[in-house]
Enzyme design. Sequence first.
Site, mmCIF file in Angstrom:
data_model
loop_
_atom_site.group_PDB
_atom_site.id
_atom_site.type_symbol
_atom_site.label_atom_id
_atom_site.label_comp_id
_atom_site.label_asym_id
_atom_site.label_seq_id
_atom_site.Cartn_x
_atom_site.Cartn_y
_atom_site.Cartn_z
ATOM 1 N N ALA A 144 3.380 5.006 -27.998
ATOM 2 C CA ALA A 144 4.135 5.009 -26.742
ATOM 3 C C ALA A 144 4.516 6.421 -26.327
ATOM 4 C CB ALA A 144 5.412 4.189 -26.897
ATOM 5 N N CYS A 145 4.368 6.715 -25.019
ATOM 6 C CA CYS A 145 4.875 7.999 -24.520
ATOM 7 C C CYS A 145 5.548 7.804 -23.175
ATOM 8 C CB CYS A 145 3.795 9.070 -24.479
ATOM 9 S SG CYS A 145 2.710 9.006 -23.070
ATOM 10 N N GLY A 146 5.834 8.894 -22.497
ATOM 11 C CA GLY A 146 6.628 8.853 -21.269
ATOM 12 C C GLY A 146 5.919 8.214 -20.097
ATOM 13 N N SER B 190 3.145 9.339 -18.313
ATOM 14 C CA SER B 190 1.677 9.372 -18.302
ATOM 15 C C SER B 190 1.169 8.994 -19.679
ATOM 16 C CB SER B 190 1.184 10.768 -17.947
ATOM 17 O OG SER B 190 1.454 11.641 -19.017
#
Lengths: 98, 158
Positions: A10-12, A14
């Site tokens: 999982a990231c922000g 984008s």
Amino acid sequence: MITKKRVLVACGTSIATATVAANRVKQIADEAGIAVEVIQCKVGEIRGRVQTTHPHLIVAMTPVPSDLGVPVVMGIPFLSGIGIDNVKQQILNYLKEG
Amino acid sequence: MIWVKEDFVFIGIEACSAGEAISFLSRSLYQAGYVKDTFEEAVLKREEEYPTGLPTVGYGVAIPHTDAEHVLKPTIAVGVLKKPVVFKEMGYPDSTVNVSLVCVLALEKSGYVDLLSKFVEAIQDRDFLNRVCTEKDRSKIAMLLNAKLSAVQKEEVK
């Protein structure tokens, strides 16, 4: 039949940083001979994605809620290079479990 | 593909904050027609929400970026700061990193993976980072980075 371990990365907003981490997770698992399926998502979708994909492990590039019921490893060292061995080991430990 | 153009390499930037450094680099990209007018604000906003400061060895590096919809032509703007500025740390918004090298990534969806992986490998190399941060010639910084980015690609082929 061998069940693949599922890792949710999982990231922000984008998918940029998660993609880098996802590749590394695949590499680490391959080298250890562990079959994995790596799924990427945005942190905003994480609850839904946990429910639909039932991951064994989450690798997070940004803080994630603590009540997801899935172990979380912070994947920033894949970008900074600091503490990368430690993260690899943590990930392997979780993937080898069960 | 030449990712780092000499025109977008700036040495000795005097910025007082992360925001100033990001704005400066974003505007240079906008003025040259590489990003839309919405880019600067989008990068600033994303940085606030999802910071990109990385505590790399020797010099802190930040990789501010945003969604592809704000980008017209993919490239990277590089700023070596005269004095480090404080960025929040990626993944740990309560921590900060003193950043000397700000690389604003203007990227399209495709090619993200490859380029970012290469870029990240480059900045994890202490000697390389040291050379980039102390180099006084902007064309050499562009060359150093581009060489690193293409070098990794060759390794992947074999």
